[in-house]
Design an enzyme around this catalytic site. Structure first.
Site, mmCIF file in Angstrom:
data_model
loop_
_atom_site.group_PDB
_atom_site.id
_atom_site.type_symbol
_atom_site.label_atom_id
_atom_site.label_comp_id
_atom_site.label_asym_id
_atom_site.label_seq_id
_atom_site.Cartn_x
_atom_site.Cartn_y
_atom_site.Cartn_z
ATOM 1 N N CYS A 38 -16.792 2.824 -6.860
ATOM 2 C CA CYS A 38 -16.569 1.406 -7.105
ATOM 3 C C CYS A 38 -15.631 1.210 -8.300
ATOM 4 O O CYS A 38 -15.242 2.157 -8.984
ATOM 5 C CB CYS A 38 -17.896 0.691 -7.359
ATOM 6 S SG CYS A 38 -18.781 1.319 -8.803
ATOM 7 N N ASP A 447 9.324 -10.346 5.777
ATOM 8 C CA ASP A 447 10.545 -9.576 5.971
ATOM 9 C C ASP A 447 11.277 -10.209 7.155
ATOM 10 O O ASP A 447 10.674 -10.903 7.962
ATOM 11 C CB ASP A 447 10.194 -8.119 6.262
ATOM 12 C CG ASP A 447 11.425 -7.265 6.524
ATOM 13 O OD1 ASP A 447 12.419 -7.446 5.808
ATOM 14 O OD2 ASP A 447 11.379 -6.455 7.458
ATOM 15 N N ASP A 623 7.420 -4.668 8.139
ATOM 16 C CA ASP A 623 7.279 -3.628 9.154
ATOM 17 C C ASP A 623 8.003 -2.332 8.835
ATOM 18 O O ASP A 623 7.779 -1.328 9.500
ATOM 19 C CB ASP A 623 7.783 -4.137 10.503
ATOM 20 C CG ASP A 623 9.309 -4.229 10.552
ATOM 21 O OD1 ASP A 623 9.907 -4.614 9.527
ATOM 22 O OD2 ASP A 623 9.886 -3.918 11.609
#
Length: 729
Positions: A38, A447, A623
């Protein structure tokens, strides 16, 4: 090689052979840390490492388990790092990717086996508990039979609970050793006391035993622990996929001009390499000879190939399309552009691991309050005249009824439900906290190429007769635009003869006995042509020249998606590595006024970081490889299913299909999930405010407490099922 604690005699092992150069002349060592889960673990480890003498910096990545400790120049003792980690309860070994993978696989197998044991124990222990419950409600069940059922439940439930609870017991012990209490502490104490009081009741022929409740609780909690492990496993591959774009070896020109294949890690600055068409640039370098076209779309997002010649810089990861080039290396593989992007991705994942969930914040108050209440119940009941057995039963009831199962399920149940709904709508949610962050977003960055556009150059405005003439030569070329031209003429076409590719210019060949050329304007014979768009020229020698124009079409719903996001109060921006004219046209078409073009991967990542520093919560939708670092550094990230694997792994959500409507859909479901999660937290708080006093006053025995605890978990789960209900895809 394992890194072990120093010998009791005070001797320390020498790890200087494993130190590598670091910044400013210092040295660094990489370790694999076990047991850190954590943000509190991360903060404590980094703080303690930085407090050691001569330590300049320390960075722990929870996703990979890798701890990098940097020492000041000429100083530092790695064995001290080991010693401190051991005292903190986090054993360490020298970092080895293979060893790290084995450790993670072993942890996954252990959690899977523990989950199976808990499921077996819960189901079979319940089989003997049902008759006991029936006897409590007036059914015929004699004392001897009831005791036998309790023993049978103990024989099955107790060993299963002990084995299945080991991940929680070990975590709780490490937490207590380091002077803090995490959520596993009350879980462990509750399970252990439940088993203890159940054994006491069984031996004393009492009426209640709760072996089934203990193992059932562990089964529910192990589901969440296993899912968290799987989500971390999927996130780890982002940087690895980026580095996989580098070639495993390079062709180095040695003495006497002899070419030899050399492992990538052994390529040094100054080495001269040969890079042939179809190969990726192995390391950053400068062209020492030859010329070629490079496909840099994965690095910059620019759709058109880039011509390079002598003296120009090439970046690792770019694809050589046409000519043979000699490259003089200027950096090692670990210092290449691709490696730099991988480090940015890792840093982005690291920052995301610091996101503190609301349940962890609640735990900081929950643990001491509940334990104090249970202790007060036991002591107060004894002082008020109750026997030790009755006072202990009340204290155990307090622990059982306030067991943080509902609190622990408040967010995971909502996340699972929301993820399932989005999956049915072709959106894959990869990160456990992704929906929480997505609901907080107020600024969206797109993008251009492959996101707002389809990412496939298409021929426009060409006559069929023209494409038929150029197709034989286009089919002989590997150039992306030539492939698009060939695809525009799907009929059968014979290949051109005597094809010759001219690096950086185009292709030449014979069609029907006539010499033809396809490529740049000056190569084909067109002088003074202005190049404002992505284009190819074709013509026969001594004949009229034909210009072919290509465009990357916008997705059909791009403008509608931008409008929907604006309607929800979000601002929208475009960050692209493509040329300014193409980005401006796309921004105008979808209704976006804020855009930037020609950005490198680092500039994109810095732009996202700057917006974040201004107090905005950024959703990045990209992408390409040039988007991976920005995806990792954004508050939330999405990528289309057609994206590069590295970008998909760096993103929190992946959507499929030709449209962008999934971005709006995911945002709506995320906001709904946040509302349900807050409702669950509110219910869990109200439940504990009512249930805890009732148990302290003796109105609730451990049996009823177990039912109430299970009921609270069921209520939280049923409320989670309402997440995103009624929304249309």
């Amino acid at each position: 090689m394992a890194m072990t604690a120093p010998a009791p005699t005070g001797e320390r092992q020498d790890f200087s052979a494993f130190l590598r150069p670091a910044r400013d002349g210092g040295r660094a060592i990489e370790l694999l840390v076990k047991g850190a889960r954590c943000a509190a673990c991360l903060s404590k480890i980094e703080r303690e490492m930085k407090a050691l003498p001569a330590v300049a910096a320390a960075r722990l990545n929870l996703t990979t388990g890798k701890l990098v400790v940097e020492f000041e120049p000429g100083a530092g003792d790695p064995s001290l790092v080991l010693e401190r980690l051991d005292k903190l309860g986090y054993p360490a070994t020298l970092y080895d990717p293979g060893k790290a993978a084995q450790v993670r696989d072993a942890e996954g197998r252990r959690l899977t086996f523990a989950l199976g044991v808990a499921a077996f124990g819960a189901g079979n222990a319940m089989m003997f508990s049902v008759p006991i419950w029936a006897g409590l409600f007036g059914q015929e069940l004699g004392p001897a039979t009831r005791t036998l059922m309790m023993w049978l439940s103990a024989v099955i439930g107790a060993p299963c609970a002990i084995y299945a609870g080991m991940p929680f017991f070990e975590s709780a012990w490490r937490s207590l050793r380091s002077g803090r209490a995490n959520m596993d502490v009350p879980i462990s104490i509750g399970v252990i006391l439940t088993l203890a009081i159940s054994f006491v009741e069984t031996v004393l022929r009492g009426r209640d035993a709760y072996f089934d409740a203990a193992v059932s609780l562990l089964f529910l909690l192990l589901i969440g622990r296993w899912l968290d492990h799987r989500l971390r496993a999927s996130a780890r591959s982002a940087a690895a996929d980026l580095l996989a774009l580098q070639a495993p070896s390079a062709a180095v020109i040695g003495e006497g001009g002899v070419e030899r294949r050399t492992p990538l890690g052994e390529v040094a600055p100054g080495d001269v390499l040969i890079v042939r068409p179809g190969e990726r640039i192995p390391v950053d370098g400068i062209v020492a000879g030859g010329a070629s076209d490079l496909d840099k779309s994965l690095l910059t997002g620019e759709t058109a190939p880039v011509r390079v010649g002598a003296g120009e810089t090439c970046q690792a990861g770019a694809l050589n399309l046409s000519g043979v080039i000699r490259l003089r290396a200027t950096a090692r593989s670990e210092d290449s552009a691709v490696a730099a992007i991988a480090r940015l991705v890792e840093a982005g994942t690291q920052s995301r691991s610091r996101y503190v969930r609301l349940a962890d914040k609640a735990a900081s108050l929950y643990v001491p309050v509940v334990h104090s209440a249970a202790a007060l119940t036991f002591v107060g009941g004894w002082l008020l005249g109750l026997g030790p057995r009755e006072a202990l039963l009340r204290a155990v009831a307090v622990l059982i009824i306030t067991c943080p199962c509902a609190l622990g399920l408040a967010v995971p149940a909502v996340q699972v439900t929301a993820s399932a709904r989005l999956f049915r709508r072709r959106v894959l949610v990869k990160s456990g906290a992704a929906l929480e962050r997505l609901a907080e977003v107020d600024h969206v960055v797109f993008d251009k190429t492959g996101v707002l556009t389809e990412g496939r150059p298409q021929l426009v405005g060409a006559a069929p007769a023209a494409t038929a003439m150029a197709a034989p030569l286009a089919r002989a070329s590997s150039h992306p635009l030539a492939k698009a031209l060939a695809a525009a003429h799907p009929g059968p076409t014979a290949l051109a003869e005597e094809v010759r590719e001219v690096a950086g210019q185009g292709v030449e060949g014979r069609i029907g006995g006539r010499i033809a050329r396809l490529g740049r304007a000056d190569f084909v014979g067109v002088k003074g042509a202005s190049r404002t768009e992505t284009e190819l020229w074709f013509g026969f020698e001594g004949d009229t020249k034909i210009r072919f124009v290509f465009v990357d079409r916008l997705r059909a719903d791009a403008a509608a998606t931008v409008e929907a996001l604006k309607a929800r109060g979000l601002t929208v921006e475009i960050l692209s590595g493509d040329v300014a004219s193409a980005v401006e046209a796309a921004a105008r078409a979808v209704g976006v006024t804020a855009w930037r073009a020609g950005l490198t991967p680092t500039e994109k990542s810095n732009a996202v970081r700057d917006v974040t520093a201004a107090g905005r919560k950024v959703l990045m939708v990209g992408d390409g490889l040039n988007d991976a670092a920005a995806l990792a550094g954004a508050h939330a990230a999405m990528a289309p299913g057609t994206a590069l694997d590295a970008s998909q792994n760096a993103a929190d959500l992946v959507f499929s299909g030709e449209g962008l409507g999934a971005v709006v859909e995911a945002f709506d479901v995320a906001r709904s999930a946040r509302g349900r999660a807050l409702e669950n937290f509110g219910f869990a708080a109200l439940y504990n405010l009512v249930a805890a006093p009732a148990a302290m006053l003796g109105f609730v025995n451990p049996f009823v407490a177990a039912l109430a605890m299970s009921g609270s978990s069921l209520a939280v789960t049923l409320n989670a099922l309402r997440t995103g209900a009624g929304r249309r895809a």
